[in-house]
Design a protein around this motif. Sequence first.
Motif, short mmCIF file in Angstrom:
data_model
loop_
_atom_site.label_atom_id
_atom_site.label_comp_id
_atom_site.label_asym_id
_atom_site.label_seq_id
_atom_site.Cartn_x
_atom_site.Cartn_y
_atom_site.Cartn_z
N THR A 166 -5.67 2.39 9.43
CA THR A 166 -4.91 1.28 8.84
C THR A 166 -3.48 1.20 9.33
OG1 THR A 166 -4.38 2.73 6.96
CG2 THR A 166 -6.28 1.26 6.71
N ALA A 167 -3.00 2.25 9.99
CA ALA A 167 -1.58 2.32 10.36
C ALA A 167 -1.15 1.17 11.26
CB ALA A 167 -1.28 3.66 11.03
N ASP A 168 -1.98 0.83 12.25
CA ASP A 168 -1.57 -0.22 13.19
C ASP A 168 -1.44 -1.58 12.50
OD1 ASP A 168 -1.45 1.59 15.25
OD2 ASP A 168 -3.43 1.10 16.07
N TRP A 169 -2.36 -1.85 11.59
CA TRP A 169 -2.28 -3.12 10.87
C TRP A 169 -1.02 -3.19 10.01
CZ3 TRP A 169 -5.11 -6.89 12.49
CH2 TRP A 169 -6.36 -6.64 13.06
N PRO A 211 0.82 -1.22 0.00
CA PRO A 211 0.00 0.00 0.00
C PRO A 211 0.86 1.27 0.00
CG PRO A 211 -0.81 -1.58 1.61
CD PRO A 211 0.51 -2.09 1.13
N ASP A 212 0.21 2.38 -0.33
CA ASP A 212 0.91 3.66 -0.41
C ASP A 212 1.22 4.20 0.98
OD1 ASP A 212 0.70 3.49 -3.12
OD2 ASP A 212 -1.11 4.73 -3.24
N ALA A 213 2.09 5.22 1.01
CA ALA A 213 2.52 5.80 2.28
C ALA A 213 1.34 6.34 3.09
CB ALA A 213 3.54 6.91 2.02
N ALA A 214 0.34 6.86 2.40
CA ALA A 214 -0.81 7.42 3.11
C ALA A 214 -1.49 6.38 3.98
CB ALA A 214 -1.80 8.01 2.10
N ALA A 215 -1.51 5.14 3.53
CA ALA A 215 -2.14 4.08 4.32
C ALA A 215 -1.36 3.78 5.59
CB ALA A 215 -2.28 2.81 3.47
N PHE A 216 -0.04 3.98 5.53
CA PHE A 216 0.78 3.76 6.72
C PHE A 216 0.59 4.87 7.75
CE2 PHE A 216 2.72 0.83 3.84
CZ PHE A 216 3.38 -0.12 4.60
N ALA A 217 0.04 6.01 7.30
CA ALA A 217 -0.18 7.14 8.21
C ALA A 217 -1.63 7.24 8.68
CB ALA A 217 0.23 8.44 7.52
N ASP A 218 -2.55 6.60 7.98
CA ASP A 218 -3.97 6.69 8.30
C ASP A 218 -4.26 5.95 9.62
OD1 ASP A 218 -6.78 6.25 8.45
OD2 ASP A 218 -6.94 6.52 6.28
N PRO A 219 -4.88 6.61 10.58
CA PRO A 219 -5.16 5.95 11.88
C PRO A 219 -5.95 4.66 11.76
CG PRO A 219 -5.55 8.32 12.03
CD PRO A 219 -5.31 8.02 10.57
#
Length: 481
Positions: free
Chosen positions: A400-403, A390-398
């Motif tokens: 989806t970030a934890d998963w 996934p894109d970087a935004a998904a790693f920052a989104d509350p």
Amino acid sequence: MLRTGQQYRDSIRDGRRVWMNGERVHDVTTHPQFKPLIDIRARIYDMAHEGATRDIMSYEENGDRFSVGLKLPYTEDDWHAKRRATDAVLEDVGGIVTRVGDETAGEMWSLYDGQDILNEVDPRFSDNICAHIHKVIQNDPFHVSANTDPKGDRSKRPQDQDPDMLLRVVKETDAGIVVRGAKYETAAAYANQAFTKPTIANWGDSALSEYAVGFICDFSSPNLRFICRTGFAGRAPAEDYPLSSRFDEIEALVIYDDVLIPWENVLFYQHTKAAGFIRNTLHRYSAFAFVQRNLKLADLMIGAALWNVRQTGLEKQQAVQEKLATLACYREGINAHLTAAIANAETSPGGLLMPNQSLLMTGRVHACSQLHHMMHLARELCGGQICVTPDAAAFADPDTADWLKKFYTLNDNWGSDDRRKLLAFARDLLNSDYAGHRLTFQLFAQAPPFAHLGAVYRNFDFDDALRFTKKSAGLSDNVLG
């Protein structure tokens, strides 16, 4: 005069007519798709003034400083200095740039070597060549090279179809020649000038041709238009595409709509023999810098693959080591050809020191013909996650970030953020639109593969193999090689 980066930017704010994506670009220095590479070219200029890199990027002569990349090569040390300067640039900017000037200046040196042939046409041309080589050294322009036409139907002579499919001279005047046609050229929209030369055409038995012309084109000239492909920068977040957002070197179809080329800028004209000679010797110097870029590209592929297998704990597997060794052989093959080409350098017809032509041209074939195989090996080593992460935004989104942190964290040394960055880098290097574009560019930027092999055929010394085989086979003296 050594330019600064700002002087370079100011020099291309000259009202040139540039289009991209169906829109007129009024200032290429601020346009989001041109700006990243323009900033890199400006950075290269500034490196020649900074204390840490000044002596790598420039040299002093008679109290003035000049660019190492533009210096005429007379010694092995000159070539080692050019290699160090190119490496310094690529290390500083953190990626590969191909069309920045040092690799195209060498094409002018090939003309310098062909002065005797050009003098058969007109001695003025030889004088023009010397004048322009020294003008480039003195003025430090961003000098590129244009040699590919739209071509049209290549089974026909240019004269038997739309005659503008190949760039041609349509008129001579007291002031110079007037040319019409088009050329594809990388970096033209943000360069100062180009050595514009002919594609080898189906001239038949013609001794003279209006298509056999080479000249320096000032890109601020009236009646030029630059129609560019859409760039990669800005199409996706830089966090996801760290290479294409910075290192995209944009091509243009440069339209010559009856452009006046002053006589002092004409380097050869009409003589098909001269044009053929220039095409056959064009890359005897410039191939060195071009192949050196492939060496650094190999370093990036090895680094991306090796970091990935170290992350995932696969480095000790024999199959993985074999693939890494194959990448290393590719890399060291390029390095060996470059090193040997300097160590066995030859004196050119013009008195310059040119890299050993057989070693340089075989090195170019090795670097280009094997590149797609090496890219695929690197893909294998990086694994399928480079195309599904996934894109970087998904790693920052509350939400989806934890998963993603859970599934992309490997151990105490490799957290999810570093894992994502490496996979994004590898995707852009190997799998993106930019990666495919760079692969095609490396295959064709110095002529197509058959021309690479043609250069090897012309420069390899077959005589010793013939002599040794004749002796070993006991052939008679009547056999002629």
